[in-house]
Write a protein that holds these residues in place. Structure first.
Motif, mmCIF file in Angstrom:
data_model
loop_
_atom_site.group_PDB
_atom_site.id
_atom_site.type_symbol
_atom_site.label_atom_id
_atom_site.label_comp_id
_atom_site.label_asym_id
_atom_site.label_seq_id
_atom_site.Cartn_x
_atom_site.Cartn_y
_atom_site.Cartn_z
ATOM 1 N N SER A 50 0.866 -3.818 0.969
ATOM 2 C CA SER A 50 -0.352 -4.579 1.297
ATOM 3 C C SER A 50 -0.472 -4.789 2.801
ATOM 4 N N MET A 51 0.680 -4.992 3.476
ATOM 5 C CA MET A 51 0.645 -5.191 4.931
ATOM 6 C C MET A 51 0.376 -3.889 5.665
ATOM 7 N N VAL A 52 0.907 -2.776 5.127
ATOM 8 C CA VAL A 52 0.637 -1.462 5.728
ATOM 9 C C VAL A 52 -0.857 -1.146 5.659
ATOM 10 N N ARG B 192 -6.327 -0.799 8.294
ATOM 11 C CA ARG B 192 -7.755 -1.106 8.360
ATOM 12 C C ARG B 192 -8.143 -1.951 9.575
ATOM 13 N N LEU B 193 -7.154 -2.592 10.194
ATOM 14 C CA LEU B 193 -7.451 -3.474 11.331
ATOM 15 C C LEU B 193 -7.148 -2.840 12.685
ATOM 16 N N ILE B 194 -6.339 -1.801 12.705
ATOM 17 C CA ILE B 194 -5.766 -1.328 13.971
ATOM 18 C C ILE B 194 -6.809 -0.754 14.923
ATOM 19 N N ALA C 30 8.119 3.853 4.426
ATOM 20 C CA ALA C 30 8.296 4.644 5.659
ATOM 21 C C ALA C 30 7.344 5.832 5.683
ATOM 22 N N SER C 31 7.175 6.492 4.539
ATOM 23 C CA SER C 31 6.282 7.662 4.484
ATOM 24 C C SER C 31 4.817 7.244 4.660
ATOM 25 N N GLU C 32 4.427 6.081 4.089
ATOM 26 C CA GLU C 32 3.051 5.600 4.242
ATOM 27 C C GLU C 32 2.745 5.247 5.702
ATOM 28 N N ILE C 33 3.712 4.660 6.381
ATOM 29 C CA ILE C 33 3.526 4.329 7.799
ATOM 30 C C ILE C 33 3.305 5.607 8.609
ATOM 31 N N LEU D 60 0.863 5.047 11.823
ATOM 32 C CA LEU D 60 1.094 3.673 12.282
ATOM 33 C C LEU D 60 2.484 3.501 12.893
ATOM 34 N N ASP D 61 3.134 4.626 13.239
ATOM 35 C CA ASP D 61 4.511 4.575 13.749
ATOM 36 C C ASP D 61 4.636 3.679 14.975
#
Length: 774
Positions: free
Chosen positions: A587-589, A594-596, A620-623, A628-629
């Motif tokens: 949820s945080m990812v 959406r905010l970045i 890790a894969s979603e980031i 978003l790394d």
């Protein structure tokens, strides 16, 4: 004081850059370092030739960094004109005394202390005219050396190198300085040292000095030669050099010639290191092959020792057995031992525990005494336990957990055990799992710990030897029927909402809970959930909030953002939670994704133990997939001191968990006076009252008591339709836009901890509960 009569040399540089070696070489050439009793000349494992630091200057530098909330490996954020701070007045007096004493005794003298690289403006006020010698070592090698000596990871080591180099470049620009290169001393030491001596006007021609120099320099001094990070995902050597260059050399203007030479020389060194790396890679391969052979030999030796131990075991029992001692044990399993001995084909049951509370029945023929010895293995293992109890403390409390490794529940049990130890005899029982981190910490603190490894026979032996007055279950229900048959009073602490529980689990737990004397819930919401889900009477459930040991978290130092790769204008959200699906990291990812674009300065830290590897890999894969790394950084489990320092440098604590009880991480964030974003679960409404220190966000479900395991699975696997994502996003934006207000509100957090959430308060309530049972 006439400063023209004295030449003062300041040797600057990052730790592990050869500053000690170069200082000693200049000392041999004639540079005075002062009274020998004030110089660190002692050899250490990491500096076999000594440190050569002035102890008085070292203490002053440490005090300066401490004044501004930092240390050598966590440099503080120093604002402009920090050196004029009134808190430094006494330190200025001490520094002037040191300088006055040195100037009075030596015409040319110098000092080396790497922290001076950070505190240089202070010393420039005390000694306006100095010459600067700046040893430089490849940042990759510095980072490798720091990792070996202090356990600092390579990326953080490079960032620390950059922080020191930036400070040196900034405060020595335009000054009388020279750069000297560490690796050159292992190519042509005399040539490199002569260049520095000429700069300082020190005589280098003395043959006796040159012989002493030759004896001093040894390739053993170069601990980490060929660690080369070019190609790293996070940093390359060229990136680091460019960062240092762009920070202090304005583009479009003439570059500082000496710094240009520095860049050129370091690039040359990097090529040499790369070539040497190939040679070392071959050597490493040969060493690895030899280690493989050694490992095979060690394995054979271990197997042989195991066989020998078994033989010794059998011989001891056969020589001293007095067969009737065996008979007493056999009678428990077979009423007629004579019949067993006369008919060796008769079988007896030999139990081995499996990990899910049921036995695998294995039949072993008693054809000789050797087979009988099988029954004694578990008995011997418990006899080898050495538990220490105080005879004056009459009551014995067992605290039982599933495993005793890392995690919030384990921290609570450890804190409770250490607190109760003053009043009761205490023993922690780990029913399953290997020896863990918290088990080692507990044993070091003098707390008794037994690991049963899922063996019910072993538990029976423990209870026969040490009969506890109370068994206090923390999630684990192992052996509850054994405790019940012995009439031992029981307490069960409910640490969470078990919304993942299926019908079989609920059915088995209801049988277990039926025999529990008293229940404890860690929050009022957890109490309500268990009352509805498991039909436990409210009057039989006490609410005892978890607590933290304030002494362990109060003396923390604020982390330096530069060290961790963050800038001063970044807005950092931090989540401290083990990596498992129920913590809802996805949820945080998604919220960050959406905010970045609109808030590019948003950064997030995930820190925690890896409980579920599949969850960690997925996050890790979603980031990486969402690019978003650079905005989300994952940090694994860290010591408490590091955790508190990183909390303090962050802007907001966030934990939108699907399941939560009374999180220790939340309590630590409160003590660090961070505003919080929490999901409406567990102790959230106990911690946050009327939005006083944070924001409570909606959950993706309505009533927690109606949630099924299938629903929970859908929440953390369907990342495209997270029902409460807007609530999380809005809370993050609100926290950012009104951060000054939230920071002021969050100051109440520490006061709340001291009033309600301390280990002392928690243990007093448990003590009262135990006394009611006894």
């Amino acid at each position: 004081m006439n400063r023209k009569e004295n030449t003062v040399v300041c040797i600057l540089g990052m730790h592990r850059s050869g500053t000690s070696m170069i200082t000693r070489l200049l000392n041999i050439c004639g540079l005075s370092l002062g009274d020998e009793k004030n110089i660190m000349t002692k050899s250490y494992s990491e500096n076999i030739k000594g440190h050569w630091e002035n102890i008085e200057i070292l203490h002053i530098n440490e005090k300066i960094l401490e004044t501004f909330g930092g240390t050598w490996d966590m440099p503080p954020r120093l604002l402009d004109k920090w050196e004029d701070d009134k808190r430094l007045n006494q330190l200025y007096e001490r520094a002037r005394e040191v300088v006055k004493k040195m100037n009075g005794a030596h015409e040319i003298w110098g000092f080396k202390e790497p922290r001076t690289s950070l505190t240089l403006p202070f010393w420039q006020k005390v000694i306006p005219h100095m010459k600067y010698v700046i040893p430089v070592r490849h940042p990759a090698n510095v980072a490798a050396s720091l990792h070996k000596r202090d356990g600092i990871n390579l990326d953080d080591g490079i960032m620390l190198w950059l922080t020191y180099i930036r400070s040196i470049l900034k405060y020595t620009k335009g000054k009388d300085r020279i750069f000297t290169f560490f690796d050159n001393y292992f190519v042509d030491a005399h040539k490199e040292l002569r260049r520095v001596c000429d700069f300082l006007n020190i005589d280098y021609t003395d043959s006796a000095k040159q012989r002493e120099i030759a004896n001093f320099i040894s390739d053993k001094l170069r601990h980490n030669k060929v660690v080369f990070l070019t190609g790293s995902d996070d940093f390359s050597y060229e990136d680091v050099v460019n960062l240092a260059s762009d920070a202090f050399l304005n583009k479009g203007t003439k570059r500082d010639e000496k710094f240009y030479i520095l860049l050129e020389q370091i690039n040359k060194l990097s090529k040499q290191i790369a070539e040497q790396e190939k040679v070392n890679a071959q050597l490493s391969k040969q060493i690895a092959e030899q280690e493989k052979v050694n490992a095979q030999l060690s394995k054979q030796i271990a197997e042989q020792e195991k066989v020998n131990a078994q033989k010794d075991f059998e011989i001891r029992y056969m020589k001293s057995s007095k067969f009737w001692q065996l008979r007493n044990v056999y009678v428990r399993y077979k009423k007629n031992i004579t019949r067993v001995i006369k008919k060796p084909n008769i079988f007896v049951r030999h139990c081995k525990e499996k990990t899910k509370n049921f036995c695998l029945m294995k039949y072993v023929p008693l054809t000789n005494i050797k087979n009988g010895i099988l029954f004694f293995h578990a008995l011997l293992s418990i006899n080898q336990q050495r538990l220490h109890f105080n005879e004056r403390k009459a009551k014995l409390i067992f605290l039982q957990v599933h495993s005793f490794d890392k995690g919030g529940l384990e921290e609570v049990v450890f804190a409770l055990a250490r607190s109760l130890k003053e009043t009761y005899n205490v023993c922690v029982i780990a029913s399953f799992g290997k020896n863990g981190y918290m088990e080692k910490v507990a044993k070091k603190s003098g707390i008794n710990v037994i690991n049963l490894h899922g063996n019910r026979f072993l538990l029976k032996k423990v209870l026969n030897k040490y009969r506890p007055d109370i068994i206090h279950f923390h999630y684990s229900d192992f052996g509850f029927d054994i405790y019940r048959k012995l009439g031992i009073k029981s307490v069960y602490t409910i640490h969470n909402n078990y919304i993942w529980a299926d019908k079989e689990f609920i059915k088995s737990r209801k049988r277990f809970y039926a025999g529990i004397d008293r229940f404890v819930a860690v929050s009022s919401q957890v109490k309500e959930y268990f009352t509805e889900k498991f039909h436990i009477e409210k009057d039989n459930i006490s609410v005892i909030l978890n607590g933290i040991n304030v002494d362990l978290v109060k003396n923390f130092e604020k982390g330096c953002r530069d060290v961790y790769g963050f800038s001063e204008d970044d807005f950092i959200f931090i989540n401290i939670a083990s990596f498992n699906w129920h913590k809802f990291h996805i949820s945080m990812v998604v919220a960050m994704d959406r905010l970045i674009e609109k808030y590019p300065k948003f950064k997030m830290i995930f820190m925690g133990n890896i409980l579920d590897k599949s969850c960690y890999d997925y996050i890790a894969s979603e980031i990486k997939k969402r690019h978003l790394d650079k905005n989300i950084r994952i940090m694994k489990y860290m010591p408490k001191k590091k955790v508190m320092s990183i909390l303090q440098m962050s802007d907001c604590f966030i934990m939108p968990s699907l399941i939560e009880g009374c999180s220790i991480a939340v309590l630590e964030a409160m003590y660090a006076q961070l505003p919080m974003i929490l999901s409406d679960i567990g102790s959230a409404r106990d911690v946050i009252n009327d939005s006083d220190i944070g924001i409570i966000v909606d959950n993706p479900y309505n009533d927690v008591s109606d949630i099924s395991p299938k629903d929970v699975h859908n929440f953390y696997t369907n990342d495209k339709n997270i029902k409460n994502i807007d609530s999380i996003k809005n809370a993050m934006v609100a926290m950012y836009r009104n951060h000054t207000t939230w920071r002021k509100k969050a100051l109440q957090g520490r006061k709340k901890i001291k009033e309600k959430y301390t280990v002392e308060n928690m243990s007093k309530q448990y003590d009262k509960l135990y006394k009611e049972l006894l």
